[in-house]
Scaffold this active site. Structure first.
Site, short mmCIF file in Angstrom:
data_model
loop_
_atom_site.label_atom_id
_atom_site.label_comp_id
_atom_site.label_asym_id
_atom_site.label_seq_id
_atom_site.Cartn_x
_atom_site.Cartn_y
_atom_site.Cartn_z
NE ARG A 25 -1.46 2.51 2.83
CZ ARG A 25 -1.09 3.68 3.34
NH1 ARG A 25 -1.03 4.79 2.59
NH2 ARG A 25 -0.71 3.76 4.60
CD GLU A 155 -3.93 12.11 6.11
OE1 GLU A 155 -3.29 12.23 5.06
OE2 GLU A 155 -5.18 12.18 6.16
#
Length: 523
Positions: A25, A155
């Site tokens: 990923r 994040e």
């Protein structure tokens, strides 16, 4: 960073550290890297079954049909082998679309991407913290309805702790209370942290949420990804995110091999990683990604177990004075001793010993002198070259070539396949062969294959790798160096040729290989 004992208050190293690999990923976000579905499946199988990482992050949801195919294949394999809970897919707070996509592929774990800094929440999502929290809570309900486990990324957490810690705490307080999130994953999204900051911020998180499983996800913009990962473990992180060969966006992520070695050797932390598989994994990812591993990359670089200085080889012979815990055998490799102008007699002796060649001190001195002369000319000398150098220096009949090239002609013409006519001498008898191929060298090798099969009834080694370079320090008009790897019934041989002509250099490398094999065959 010091020892564990020296860093008072941060002695939280867990007895076991989970390793989550994100090569498929985050590693695929390396500029120019794109894996095909079958390549992802092969790497996933290697990671889970051979290397034994605890978890793999294999894709981002809803990116493409190619990603859907890859995730479906990996999940089908994992389901069949009881590994499905170790396969994870990045998903988004998007009203259940990512959850639905993952479920349709057979996935059972989502790594949900939430905003870990107030700046990202307000300026990217244009939402208040509570609005974002409400969206996340609805996503948790969507996941529960599909029986999907949730790990949560915060994040830009590093900047969140720096600029808006109260936002981070507000988010965590609401989400921890739900008990619906298995792991909270704390990324240094922009790679801005140093180890002291990692320790400070993790200490605050651990003090406030002592029972939460935290992962740490490092980026390498300041070349601190490995150090920051270790600081996180030192401060209580239960899991680390890595990629093979440090692949990843911008400067990449923390490389798996380096993290594993330091965790084990420096902090005595336990993981499930099978170290002997790390080099094979690195070569596989290098091939599929097209991104070469630097020769000095720790653990997996070509040169990292090669001693160049002769004094080091001498020390290795005297109670292994230049050894450390990074023994090459741990990683499926072996120690080598480079041959060149810095080698000295000790390096030469080590290589001669491995080849089973015994020389007197005077003979060794003369061989060393010749190799030094070649090194001054920037020619690379390999172990395979040693018997020929010894033969040349000592004029020893026993090392005469058993396979000799008598003559050859290679030709190419517009609209026609290249051809080759070859005459060779093998153990005193001459043989002729001809063939056409996809190139001049390919035609030459096929002619040799014909000779070995027809006249000797023997198989010819398979070409495993072919590299053409200018010798170090050379220029475009300098000699060409051809390095060829051969697979001889599972035994890999690597030979080199040096010439002004690429085909001629390849032919020299080929005949070095044939003589090595013939010497073995004649024993």
């Amino acid at each position: 960073m010091g020892t564990v004992q020296q860093i008072n208050g941060y002695q939280r190293i867990p007895p076991f550290v989970e390793i989550m690999d994100s090569t498929l990923r985050d590693g695929e976000q390396t500029n120019g890297v794109s894996f095909l579905p079958h390549e992802k499946l092969v790497m996933a199988r290697k990671l889970l079954s051979d290397v034994n990482v605890d978890r793999i992050e294999v894709a981002s949801a809803r990116v493409s049909e190619g990603e859907r195919e890859a995730v479906s294949k990996i999940c089908a394999y994992a389901q069949k082998n009881g590994l499905l809970e170790r396969v994870e897919v990045l998903g988004f707070v998007d009203g259940g679309k990512s959850i639905e996509w993952i479920a349709s592929c057979g996935g059972r774990v989502v790594n949900l991407l939430a905003k870990g800094s107030l700046k990202h929440c307000v300026h990217q999502l244009h939402k208040t913290p509570q609005e974002h929290i409400n969206d996340i809570l609805r996503e948790l309900d969507n996941a529960a309805a599909k029986n999907i486990t949730v790990n949560l990324y915060l994040e830009d957490w590093s900047n969140g702790m720096k600029d808006s810690p109260e936002y981070v705490y507000q988010l965590m307080d609401c989400l921890v209370a739900t008990a619906a999130i298995k792991r909270f994953m704390l990324p240094d999204t922009l790679g801005v942290m140093n180890p002291l900051q990692v320790i400070e911020y993790f200490r605050k998180m651990m003090k406030r949420y002592p029972d939460v499983h935290f992962d740490y996800h490092a980026h390498n913009d300041y070349d601190l990804a490995v150090s920051n990962s270790l600081a996180a473990v030192l401060s209580g992180a239960r899991g680390l995110h890595v990629t093979v060969n440090g692949l990843g966006e911008r400067c990449g992520n923390a490389p798996m091999a380096s993290v594993q070695a330091i965790l084990k050797d420096q902090f005595h932390a336990k993981t499930n990683i099978v170290e002997s598989q790390l080099n094979d994994l690195s070569r596989m990812v290098e091939s599929f990604s097209g991104i070469s591993v630097a020769p000095n990359q720790p653990i997996v670089g070509e040169n990292v177990f090669t001693q160049v200085a002769g004094v080091h080889a001498d020390g290795d012979s005297k109670d292994r004075l230049y050894y450390n815990e990074l023994m090459p055998e741990r990683f499926g490799r072996k120690r080598e001793y480079a041959l060149g102008k810095n080698s000295g007699k000790a390096n030469i002796a080590k290589n001669l010993e491995e080849l089973g060649l015994e020389l007197t001190p005077e003979q060794t001195r003369r061989v060393t002198q010749r190799i030094t002369e070649l090194g001054d000319k920037k020619e690379i000398v390999t172990q395979e070259d040693l018997p020929y150098i010894v033969s040349d220096v000592l004029k020893h009949d026993g090392s005469d070539e058993k396979v000799k090239l008598i003559s050859y002609v290679v030709s190419t013409a517009y609209g026609l396949r290249p051809g080759a006519n070859v005459k060779v001498e093998i153990n005193g008898r001459q043989y002729d062969g001809s063939a056409v191929g996809d190139g001049q060298y390919d035609a030459f090798v096929k002619a040799l294959r014909y000779i070995y099969k027809k006249y000797l009834n023997r198989t010819f080694p398979l070409l495993a790798n072919y590299q053409v370079t200018i010798p170090p320090g050379g220029r475009t008009d300098a000699l060409v160096q051809t390095v060829i790897s051969w697979d001889n019934n599972g035994n890999i041989l690597r030979t080199r040729g040096l010439d002004a002509d690429q085909t001629e250099a390849a032919i020299k490398a080929t005949f070095k290989m044939l003589n090595i094999i013939e010497n073995e065959y004649s024993k």
